[in-house]
Design an enzyme around this catalytic site. Structure first.
Site, short mmCIF file in Angstrom:
data_model
loop_
_atom_site.label_atom_id
_atom_site.label_comp_id
_atom_site.label_asym_id
_atom_site.label_seq_id
_atom_site.Cartn_x
_atom_site.Cartn_y
_atom_site.Cartn_z
N ASP A 287 -28.58 41.89 18.73
CA ASP A 287 -28.40 40.88 17.71
C ASP A 287 -27.08 41.44 16.84
O ASP A 287 -26.64 40.69 15.75
CB ASP A 287 -29.52 40.85 16.69
CG ASP A 287 -30.01 42.27 16.11
OD1 ASP A 287 -29.81 43.14 16.44
OD2 ASP A 287 -30.70 42.00 14.97
N LEU A 423 -24.19 33.13 10.03
CA LEU A 423 -24.43 32.96 11.31
C LEU A 423 -25.59 31.72 11.07
O LEU A 423 -25.68 30.74 11.89
CB LEU A 423 -25.09 34.01 12.28
CG LEU A 423 -25.38 33.51 13.68
CD1 LEU A 423 -24.42 32.99 14.51
CD2 LEU A 423 -26.00 34.87 14.20
#
Length: 537
Positions: A287, A423
């Site tokens: 991630d 994001l």
């Protein structure tokens, strides 16, 4: 002096107050007009200290200028010493009081107070806050530790074999960015190496503590802006070695351990083996890897800006596109660091110039001060604060150091999470018209739900329909690229693979729709980001 709405640093007497405020039994008498007492608010409101700074103002008014302001100053010194019983007193003048040309040092010494009187000559119209803090600490150390200095040329006696090495931590002050927690973290780190801390100064030190600085085996300069000048004098006067590696980030902390071990004569292995930083592993996790190459702009005081640029590039994989400081005294260090990234350092204390630089470089993350936080917010760019000048939120109730291995964990959390928030907003924009995520759509992970057909080639900004979800009409495509679709360049394919797998297909489809609409024969990296900007609006 420049009149401005925002300023990175106050006048030098504010720097002197940052030193005086954290000393336990030293008082500062400041020859200043009534309006200059605003400085108290910096400490009681921003840092949320439980007591007023140990500062007495003469608070002369306009009508006093025709009388004897020197006598007013002497009276203020006498009353302050009788009331607070300090072990030493600092005396100086604010920028306004400089103009009336009284001599605070000479006037205070003439009073015969029986305690050390340390005059501060801080040219308010040439110098600024951090210089004032450094100069104040330097004169304080010279005045209090100087009487115990050995004659010049006297070799330093060897440390007894049965005593652990001891060091002083120099530089932490009031209104410093996470100074309080940095001292705790570095003290723990040194303890893990078998090194004791003799004195922390000026934060929490008494006049007697400052007087015995020369007893330690060496000095650790945590903040060169305020501690290096005094440490240099201690090195000359007491032959004390100095460690000035600032342990911000995992790599710098390892360098710090090695430097301390070399000076103290201890084994660095136990401290390195006990490394507790999770940030290196997190930075390599799935991630985080899609953040590799993010463009970051760094600005702040020299210590934090240089350290942040190193962490951003070497430990998080970001691309440093801008590096600068508002401290002209440390321009050389910052220019040297900027050259490592192929950049020209931005040395300015004009926030408008910093704003223009950020706007021109189009970074994806800004690491700066409270000034840059406001600028980034206005430009819609994620930001994390790394340096003074500080805001009340930079004094959190929790433990939040910047130095040491735990500090590296804090840096990762505070720098990467703003990008993740960005994001999430991006994902919301990408998914808001996806049938699977429309209101009323059944969860796709349940086995009883029929498979969802592939998303039609539709503009993502089409209105969201209520259930049942209608299938939009295909977008008419014309031109030479309509039949087979635009080709992806190899570079664009590589860039696409940086996007998380669960949204990569959607990003590919939207980019191809955008490219067809624009009549692009091939999709480049620029096309990919143009499409991202188009659908993100």
């Amino acid at each position: 002096m420049q009149l401005t709405v925002w300023t990175y640093e106050g006048p030098p007497h504010v720097g002197a107050m940052r030193v005086a405020t954290v000393l336990t039994d030293v008082h500062y008498v400041l020859h200043a007009p009534q309006g200059d007492t605003y400085a108290d608010l910096l400490f009681t409101m921003i840092e949320r200290r439980g007591a007023r700074p140990p500062v007495t103002y003469t608070t002369f008014q306009a009508r006093d200028l025709g009388g004897d302001t020197a006598e007013l100053f002497k009276q203020s010194v006498r009353e302050a010493c009788e009331r607070f019983r300090p072990a030493a007193v600092l005396v100086g003048a604010s920028c306004t009081a400089e103009l009336i040309q009284d001599d605070p040092g000479g006037l205070a010494r003439a009073l015969g107070l029986g305690i050390p009187v340390i005059p501060l000559e801080l040219p308010a119209y040439q110098r600024k806050e951090n210089w004032g803090a450094s100069e104040t600490f330097y004169h304080l150390v010279r005045a209090l530790a100087g009487p115990s200095a050995p004659p010049p040329g006297t070799p330093r006696p060897a440390r007894p074999a049965d005593r652990r090495p001891r060091c002083n931590l120099l530089g932490p002050t009031a209104l410093g960015f996470r100074h309080r927690d940095d001292v705790v973290e570095v003290t723990r780190l040194l303890a893990s190496m078998g090194v004791d801390v003799s004195v922390v100064a000026p934060l929490g030190a008494s006049a007697a503590d400052v007087a015995r600085l020369g007893e330690a085996d060496f000095n650790v300069v945590l903040y060169p802006e305020t501690g290096r000048q005094a440490a240099t004098w201690l090195a000359r006067s007491f032959c004390q070695p100095m460690v000035d590696v600032v342990p911000i980030g995992v790599g710098a902390t390892r360098d710090f351990i090695a430097a301390v071990a070399a000076v103290a004569g201890v084994d660095p292995a136990p401290a390195l083996a006990a490394e507790t930083a999770r940030s290196p592993w997190y930075a390599r996790s799935v991630d985080s890897t899609y953040l590799t190459g993010k463009r970051v702009f760094v600005f702040g005081d020299a210590t934090h800006a240089v350290a942040a640029a190193r962490v951003a590039r070497d430990e998080l994989g970001f691309t440093v596109v801008g590096l600068g400081t508002y401290q002209r005294e440390f321009a050389r260090e910052v220019r040297t660091a900027a050259a490592l990234y192929g950049l020209e350092a931005l040395i300015t204390d004009d926030y408008l110039e910093v704003e223009a630089s950020i706007a021109g470089l189009h970074p994806e993350l800004v690491l700066g001060t409270q000034m840059e936080r406001h600028i980034a917010k206005r430009l819609g760019v994620p930001c994390a604060v790394i340096s003074a000048p500080v805001h009340v939120q930079d004094f959190p109730a929790r433990y939040s150091p910047q130095m040491g291995f735990e500090g590296a964990n804090v840096l990762f959390d505070s720098w990467v999470h703003p990008l993740m928030m960005g994001l999430e907003e991006h994902l919301l924009g990408m998914f808001r018209d996806d049938p699977e995520f429309a209101d009323g759509a059944a969860p796709s992970h349940l086995a009883s739900v029929a498979p969802i057909a592939a998303a039609p080639a539709e503009p993502i900004l089409a209105p969201v329909a209520a259930s049942p979800v209608p299938v939009p009409a295909p977008v008419p495509v014309t031109g030479p690229v309509a039949a087979t679709g635009p080709d992806w360049t190899a570079e664009a394919e590589r860039e696409l693979r940086k996007i998380p797998f669960f949204v990569r297909g959607k990003a590919r489809r939207n980019t191809e729709i955008f490219a067809r609409d624009k009549g692009c024969a091939s999709i480049t990296v620029e096309t990919l980001y143009d499409a991202k900007a188009h659908f993100g609006r």
